[in-house]
Write an enzyme that holds these catalytic residues in place. Structure first.
Site, mmCIF file in Angstrom:
data_model
loop_
_atom_site.group_PDB
_atom_site.id
_atom_site.type_symbol
_atom_site.label_atom_id
_atom_site.label_comp_id
_atom_site.label_asym_id
_atom_site.label_seq_id
_atom_site.Cartn_x
_atom_site.Cartn_y
_atom_site.Cartn_z
ATOM 1 N N ASP A 67 -6.392 15.481 27.988
ATOM 2 C CA ASP A 67 -7.163 16.657 27.590
ATOM 3 C C ASP A 67 -8.170 16.912 28.703
ATOM 4 O OD1 ASP A 67 -8.376 18.656 25.826
ATOM 5 O OD2 ASP A 67 -10.006 17.182 25.637
ATOM 6 N N ASN A 95 -6.439 23.466 25.760
ATOM 7 C CA ASN A 95 -6.482 24.717 24.999
ATOM 8 C C ASN A 95 -6.965 25.875 25.857
ATOM 9 O OD1 ASN A 95 -5.467 23.900 22.537
ATOM 10 N ND2 ASN A 95 -7.451 23.463 21.623
#
Length: 498
Positions: A47, A156
């Site tokens: 991430d 994201n």
């Protein structure tokens, strides 16, 4: 057919970005799956925001836009996650930056703070693309690459945004590939985001480690079957309603050390295998046989069928059955069962004379069960030499169990666990997921084997129970292709017999 005295029994998530769950797991902790250490992963998926990049400049910018109200930052973070999930579930898609801007305006309006769309966007986008890496990141990534790990990212943020972030942070050359949810138009932790990366890389979930500072991200990754590592950045905690990550570390340096230990363990196990009692003669280890069978099935079945079975496994795993079933240290459940000839056997009568290996066998329709049963029979002399008995339970009808034993040349007597009643007491029974019921009902003819219409099965569990009736070894895995290795069972038996 000669018979031994072998007895038996078969039997989304809405999480805040700021994560204020329970206290941290001890740094450096490593967990297991199915009672066994996880293999060292080949690929690390990172991430980005907060995991690799420090959000301090962004927090300062957002706080300034909210007229100094930095206390509203947690509300803004949780609003971003909330509406990214709303868009994912409703089939809509705006970029993470657009949702962040909208969320900031919502917070401002709620608190009576004047804020224009342009000002909100400026407060987010500009600092977001120039975030510095945490102090441990660059050296940690280089060390991991030097150790041979493939490194990719999944964020994201938009594809353009993360490229800009990496260039500004000096990370661009440290990653093989950068993946964004732009490609699937769904935000993490939706399963499709992780599956997209697995498909692009052409790897199996268990070969991959998802590294993140967010509990919700790791929950999504573990739901798909990935290994997970939690980086305990300041203020980040774990979510108690999902399985713990496979690694919990304070920074990338500690992760690199933990993975090195895992790799050394794998190498040591590999060197031990030629002398390990997992094989009889030239027979391969059970795990190798299971992997070979799984590969052959995957090659013979259409891709959508393979994916459906894999999805079924992860649905079962998501029920946390591996954690809720009977565990090491707990007392075993006693029961009286009948063999296929009608003989009555009480489990406690078996373990009072010495340890027993209690193994669940799903049925003759299951090739993985038959491989395990054959491997355990090959190890029976060593099990009995250690003073133990092999006890196998099955929900399969007695006449079906007899046919299975004869067809596979197995020298056993199976105890019938009718309707998985004993397995249920051990917490091993699960309802078959809807996606795979047609295959088990129509192709494998499960109702015919079990004599009922209940579309349920027990885990392919293996326990060792000592003379006191206490469980001293437990192998529990939602993946039916993974079973307890005979060598590990023999070691557990020897320990229980002391």
């Amino acid at each position: 057919m000669k018979t031994r005295s072998i007895s038996l029994a078969v039997s989304m998530f809405v999480m805040g970005l700021t994560g204020n769950a329970y206290g941290q797991v001890a740094s450096g902790a490593v967990s297991t799956r199915g009672g066994q250490p996880m293999p060292t992963p080949k690929i690390l998926i990172f991430d980005v925001n907060e995991t690799l990049l420090d959000l301090t400049p962004l927090k300062a910018s957002v706080g300034e836009a909210l007229h100094g109200r930095e206390d509203l930052l947690p509300l803004w973070f949780s609003t971003i996650l909330h509406y990214s999930l709303v868009e994912t579930l409703s089939g809509e898609y705006h970029s993470f930056g657009e949702i962040g801007t909208a969320a900031l305006m919502m917070v401002a309006e709620t608190k009576g703070i004047e804020l224009t769309s342009d000002r909100a966007k400026e407060a987010i986008v500009t600092p977001l693309r120039s975030l510095p890496p945490h102090a441990d990141v660059i050296a940690g990534l280089r060390a991991l690459k030097d150790d041979g790990f493939r490194i990719v990212s999944l964020t994201n943020s938009s594809a353009i945004g993360v490229e800009t972030q990496f260039r500004n942070a000096g990370l661009i050359d440290l990653f093989e590939t950068r993946y964004s949810v732009d490609s699937v138009k769904k935000f993490k932790p939706h399963p499709d985001t992780y599956r997209f990366v697995l498909k692009e890389l052409g790897v199996q979930p268990e070969e991959v480690l998802m590294v993140a500072a967010h509990a919700w991200d790791l929950a999504g990754a573990k739901n798909v079957g990935l290994q997970t590592a939690f980086i305990a950045r300041p203020g980040k905690t774990l979510y108690p309603n999902v399985a713990k990550p496979d690694y919990v570390v304070s920074d990338l340096a500690e992760l690199q050390k933990a993975l090195k230990v895992s790799s050394q363990r794998d190498q040591a196990n590999s060197l031990e295998k030629p002398n390990a009692p997992t094989a009889v003669g030239d027979t391969a280890s059970l795990s190798a046989q299971l992997q070979e069978k799984a590969a052959a099935n995957a090659a013979n079945y259409p891709a959508d069928v393979v994916q459906t079975y894999a999805q079924g496994i992860e649905i079962v795993r998501a029920t946390d059955i591996e954690e809720s079933a009977k565990q090491v240290g707990e007392m075993a459940i006693d029961a009286q069962l009948s063999g296929w000839k009608g003989e009555q056997v009480r489990l406690s009568d078996l373990w009072q004379d010495g340890p027993i290996v209690l193994m669940w066998y799903r049925g003759g329709w299951c090739p993985y069960c038959n491989l395990q049963l054959r491997a355990m029979q090959q190890a029976i002399d060593q099990i009995e030499h250690a003073g133990a008995k092999l006890v196998v339970l099955t929900p399969e009808l007695p006449e079906k169990a007899r046919a299975t034993a004869e067809a596979n040349e197995l020298d056993i007597v199976a105890l019938h666990d009718r309707d998985s009643a004993v397995a249920r007491k051990y917490g091993l029974v699960f309802q078959l997921p809807e996606v795979i019921i047609p295959a088990y009902r129509d192709k494998l003819r499960l109702p015919e084997y079990n004599g009922n219409d209940a579309m349920e099965l027990p885990l392919s569990a293996t326990y060792v129970i000592d003379k006191s009736g206490r469980i001293t070894f437990a192998f529990l895995d939602a993946d039916y292709k993974k079973r307890a290795e005979p060598a590990d069972v023999i070691k557990a038996v020897q320990a229980a017999a002391r």
